[in-house]
Design a protein around this motif. Structure first.
Motif, mmCIF file in Angstrom:
data_model
loop_
_atom_site.group_PDB
_atom_site.id
_atom_site.type_symbol
_atom_site.label_atom_id
_atom_site.label_comp_id
_atom_site.label_asym_id
_atom_site.label_seq_id
_atom_site.Cartn_x
_atom_site.Cartn_y
_atom_site.Cartn_z
ATOM 1 N N GLN A 219 0.824 -1.208 0.000
ATOM 2 C CA GLN A 219 0.000 0.000 0.000
ATOM 3 C C GLN A 219 0.861 1.263 0.000
ATOM 4 N N ALA A 220 1.914 1.259 0.798
ATOM 5 C CA ALA A 220 2.801 2.422 0.851
ATOM 6 C C ALA A 220 3.492 2.626 -0.500
ATOM 7 N N GLN A 221 3.868 1.528 -1.148
ATOM 8 C CA GLN A 221 4.522 1.628 -2.454
ATOM 9 C C GLN A 221 3.559 2.197 -3.494
ATOM 10 N N LYS A 222 2.301 1.766 -3.450
ATOM 11 C CA LYS A 222 1.304 2.311 -4.384
ATOM 12 C C LYS A 222 1.128 3.817 -4.171
ATOM 13 N N LEU A 223 1.025 4.215 -2.908
ATOM 14 C CA LEU A 223 0.876 5.630 -2.583
ATOM 15 C C LEU A 223 2.078 6.424 -3.082
ATOM 16 N N ALA A 224 3.258 5.901 -2.824
ATOM 17 C CA ALA A 224 4.479 6.588 -3.254
ATOM 18 C C ALA A 224 4.548 6.665 -4.778
ATOM 19 N N ASP A 225 4.160 5.592 -5.462
ATOM 20 C CA ASP A 225 4.172 5.599 -6.929
ATOM 21 C C ASP A 225 3.215 6.647 -7.482
ATOM 22 N N GLU A 226 2.046 6.780 -6.847
ATOM 23 C CA GLU A 226 1.084 7.797 -7.283
ATOM 24 C C GLU A 226 1.661 9.196 -7.090
ATOM 25 N N MET A 227 2.325 9.399 -5.954
ATOM 26 C CA MET A 227 2.902 10.721 -5.688
ATOM 27 C C MET A 227 4.031 11.036 -6.665
ATOM 28 N N VAL A 228 4.821 10.020 -7.017
ATOM 29 C CA VAL A 228 5.900 10.229 -7.994
ATOM 30 C C VAL A 228 5.289 10.543 -9.353
ATOM 31 N N ALA A 229 4.235 9.821 -9.734
ATOM 32 C CA ALA A 229 3.587 10.055 -11.027
ATOM 33 C C ALA A 229 3.010 11.463 -11.118
ATOM 34 N N LYS A 230 2.523 11.989 -10.023
ATOM 35 C CA LYS A 230 1.970 13.352 -10.006
ATOM 36 C C LYS A 230 3.065 14.407 -9.899
ATOM 37 N N GLY A 231 4.300 13.968 -9.655
ATOM 38 C CA GLY A 231 5.404 14.898 -9.550
ATOM 39 C C GLY A 231 5.512 15.558 -8.181
ATOM 40 N N GLU A 232 4.823 15.017 -7.190
ATOM 41 C CA GLU A 232 4.841 15.607 -5.854
ATOM 42 C C GLU A 232 6.129 15.290 -5.095
ATOM 43 N N ILE A 233 6.718 14.122 -5.370
ATOM 44 C CA ILE A 233 7.978 13.727 -4.738
ATOM 45 C C ILE A 233 8.851 13.018 -5.767
ATOM 46 N N THR A 234 10.141 12.911 -5.444
ATOM 47 C CA THR A 234 11.064 12.194 -6.322
ATOM 48 C C THR A 234 11.065 10.712 -5.967
ATOM 49 N N THR A 235 11.699 9.919 -6.799
ATOM 50 C CA THR A 235 11.757 8.468 -6.537
ATOM 51 C C THR A 235 12.551 8.172 -5.269
ATOM 52 N N GLU A 236 13.604 8.942 -5.011
ATOM 53 C CA GLU A 236 14.382 8.747 -3.776
ATOM 54 C C GLU A 236 13.534 9.051 -2.549
ATOM 55 N N GLU A 237 12.786 10.143 -2.608
ATOM 56 C CA GLU A 237 11.908 10.495 -1.492
ATOM 57 C C GLU A 237 10.833 9.428 -1.301
ATOM 58 N N ALA A 238 10.341 8.879 -2.395
ATOM 59 C CA ALA A 238 9.322 7.830 -2.320
ATOM 60 C C ALA A 238 9.886 6.587 -1.635
ATOM 61 N N LYS A 239 11.115 6.233 -2.001
ATOM 62 C CA LYS A 239 11.748 5.063 -1.377
ATOM 63 C C LYS A 239 11.914 5.286 0.123
ATOM 64 N N ARG A 240 12.391 6.470 0.498
ATOM 65 C CA ARG A 240 12.549 6.776 1.925
ATOM 66 C C ARG A 240 11.206 6.772 2.654
#
Length: 124
Positions: A36-57
Motif C-alpha cells: 500500500q505504501a509503495q502504491k501511494l508513493a508511486d502515485e505521488m511520484v507520477a503526479k510529480g509531488e515527490i522524487t523516486t528517492e523520497e518515495a523510497k525513503r
C-alpha cells in the motif's frame, strides 16, 4: 505427576503456536503495508509531488514505524519495547505436591489468556 508434565508441555506448545501465528500475521500485515505504501508513493511520484528517492525513503519509513509500533498490553508495560518477554520453564520436580491444583489452575488461566490473545491477533 505425569499428567501435570503433559499439561505443561501442551501449554508450552500452545504458546509456541500462538507466537508463530502472531509472527506470521505480523509479517502478512507488514507485506500489505509495504504494498500500500509503495502504491501511494508511486502515485505521488507520477503526479510529480515527490522524487523516486523520497518515495523510497517514505516507504521505508512507514514500514519501520509499523514494525516499531506494538500494542501495549497490561502485562507488557513493565517490559522494555522491542524486548521479548522472558519465559520461565520449571520441571515437575520443582513443583510442590500440595500446590499442584493451584498450578493447574494457573496454567489453565494462562492458556485462556493465550487463546484470547490469538483471537485478538486474528481479528487485526
Amino acid at each position: 505427576m505425569a499428567g501435570l508434565g503433559d499439561l505443561v508441555k501442551k501449554a508450552f506448545y500452545l504458546g509456541v503456536g500462538v507466537a508463530a501465528s502472531a509472527a506470521q500475521s505480523a509479517n502478512e500485515k507488514l507485506a500489505e503495508l509495504r504494498v500500500q505504501a509503495q502504491k501511494l508513493a508511486d502515485e505521488m511520484v507520477a503526479k510529480g509531488e515527490i522524487t523516486t528517492e523520497e518515495a523510497k525513503r517514505l516507504v521505508d519509513e512507514m514500514v519501520n514505524r509499523a514494525q516499531q509500533q506494538q500494542p501495549i498490553n497490561s502485562t507488557d508495560r513493565d517490559q522494555p519495547r522491542g524486548e521479548p518477554r522472558p519465559i520461565e520453564i520449571s520441571s515437575d520436580e520443582d513443583l510442590p505436591v500440595k500446590a499442584e491444583g493451584q498450578n493447574v489452575n494457573n496454567l489453565q488461566e494462562q492458556v485462556m489468556q493465550l487463546q484470547e490473545e490469538l483471537r485478538r491477533l486474528k481479528q487485526e
